[in-house]
Design an enzyme around this catalytic site. Sequence first.
Site, short mmCIF file in Angstrom:
data_model
loop_
_atom_site.label_atom_id
_atom_site.label_comp_id
_atom_site.label_asym_id
_atom_site.label_seq_id
_atom_site.Cartn_x
_atom_site.Cartn_y
_atom_site.Cartn_z
N GLY A 109 0.95 -1.18 -0.06
CA GLY A 109 0.23 0.07 -0.08
C GLY A 109 0.66 1.18 0.07
CB CYS A 139 -1.27 -9.45 -3.43
SG CYS A 139 -2.62 -8.50 -3.60
CG HIS A 218 -5.85 -10.47 -7.16
ND1 HIS A 218 -6.82 -9.53 -6.83
CD2 HIS A 218 -4.89 -10.19 -6.15
CE1 HIS A 218 -6.61 -9.01 -5.97
NE2 HIS A 218 -5.32 -9.08 -5.39
P1 NAD Z 1 -6.07 -4.75 7.41
O1 NAD Z 1 -7.04 -3.66 7.22
O2 NAD Z 1 -6.51 -6.12 7.43
O3 NAD Z 1 -5.25 -4.97 8.46
C1 NAD Z 1 -4.53 -3.73 9.10
C2 NAD Z 1 -4.23 -3.67 10.60
O4 NAD Z 1 -3.67 -2.41 11.02
C3 NAD Z 1 -5.66 -3.87 11.33
O5 NAD Z 1 -5.60 -4.73 12.26
C4 NAD Z 1 -5.75 -2.28 11.81
O6 NAD Z 1 -6.36 -2.30 13.09
C5 NAD Z 1 -4.32 -2.20 12.04
N1 NAD Z 1 -4.24 -0.39 12.19
C6 NAD Z 1 -4.86 0.48 11.83
N2 NAD Z 1 -4.41 1.66 11.91
C7 NAD Z 1 -3.08 1.40 12.93
C8 NAD Z 1 -2.03 2.10 12.96
N3 NAD Z 1 -2.10 3.48 13.20
N4 NAD Z 1 -1.09 1.74 14.18
C9 NAD Z 1 -1.13 0.26 14.06
N5 NAD Z 1 -1.93 -0.63 13.46
C10 NAD Z 1 -2.99 0.18 12.77
O7 NAD Z 1 -4.94 -4.45 6.16
P2 NAD Z 1 -4.07 -5.26 5.31
O8 NAD Z 1 -5.09 -5.94 4.25
O9 NAD Z 1 -3.52 -6.42 6.00
O10 NAD Z 1 -2.99 -4.55 4.48
C11 NAD Z 1 -1.95 -3.89 5.18
C12 NAD Z 1 -1.00 -3.47 4.15
O11 NAD Z 1 -0.56 -4.91 3.18
C13 NAD Z 1 -1.38 -2.56 3.10
O12 NAD Z 1 -0.27 -1.79 2.81
C14 NAD Z 1 -2.02 -3.51 2.04
O13 NAD Z 1 -1.91 -2.35 0.92
C15 NAD Z 1 -0.97 -4.50 2.07
N6 NAD Z 1 -1.44 -5.55 1.23
C16 NAD Z 1 -2.62 -6.25 1.52
C17 NAD Z 1 -3.03 -7.42 0.91
C18 NAD Z 1 -4.57 -7.86 0.89
O14 NAD Z 1 -5.01 -8.40 -0.08
N7 NAD Z 1 -5.26 -7.76 2.17
C19 NAD Z 1 -2.24 -8.01 0.03
C20 NAD Z 1 -1.04 -7.54 -0.20
C21 NAD Z 1 -0.52 -6.26 0.41
#
Ligand code: NAD
Length: 337
Positions: A109, A139, A218
Amino acid sequence: MAIKVGVVGYGTIGKRVADAVAMQKDMKLAGVTAHSYSFNTEVAKQKGYKIFTTGEDDLKLNGIAPDGSINHLLDEVDVIVDATPKDIGRDNIEKLYKPRKIKAIVQGGEKHKTTGTSFVAQCNYDEALGKDYVRIVSCNTTGLCRTLDAVNKKYGIQSVHATMIRRGADPGDIHHGPINAIVPVLEMPSHHGPDVQTVLHNVEIFTTALSVPSTLMHLHTLTVDIKKKATVEEVVELFKNSTRIRIVRNAEHLRSTAEIIEFARDLGRLRGDMPEICVWQEAIGVISNAHNKLLYMQAVHQESDVVPENIDAIRAMTGFKDAQKSIEMTNECFGIK
Ligand code: NAD
């Protein structure tokens, strides 16, 4: 001595990375953060992970005694894996990790410029050696880089056109996703092409993307102009022999993303994850005339393909030089052959 790792942002990606860290012989999970109380926190507690707070202190109200604030976690780690939502990782580097000289990994992200190093282990492990800040690409970009890197090394790539058919939301997400629509990304190229070039610097690639009402994976379709003649059999062997890529077949009744996820569950994979990029054998084609073209389709499990990459990046950043060995150690804990 074990590398001490903390996970900030314990959501879809963070909880998987935490489990993977806990499984490595050369790493120790120092703890994870809870931004607010949820079932994730309950599971972390049951697993015996230390929990540190970053947000509302509603843990105690729900019967969980936190082990301290995020500052306490930062005192105990060599590397932080930051898996918070978009832009928070970037801010955390500036506010939390740089002042304490803590190495940190952020996720897809965030933008490439946040760290200057974007990572897919089998493509550019060495670029992360000794680095303080590394970004694991998204991903989709991870999926594109894994297979294109293999094709590029064997045949040389002139150019790529790829279309990403993206899942609308993750399975546990009740806030996003098309429900009854196909939503095209109305920019050309989609951001994936330029993102691939942050890892595969010399590959010419143009991408388009759209989202569909599915949560499971995907699906990418790729048309690759290659410099040498290829056969389908050769390409099947190439992908079979490339790490973190799995050939799946119609004959196995693996004809869809749904069946691939069911397969991962049946394999007993943790959470039913499929971190390998799955290429359909019957959807590999070649055109050999004046121009050599390779066409294929692949499925990408968005929740898990980046998780092994986080583990290899931790090793690279802390000075483990042998990429092949790191990939093998990581693969073993995921059951990747
Ligand atoms: P998510 O929303 O599932 O998890 C994020 C977590 O961070 C949550 O538990 C939330 O409570 C916590 N959080 C929010 N604000 C916070 C803060 N200020 N300090 C600490 N914790 C905080 O998100 P995700 O899907 O795991 O995505 C996280 C990253 O991984 C992003 O950069 C996303 O683009 C990337 N990503 C996601 C995916 C996917 O498909 N979900 C795949 C690859 C990469």
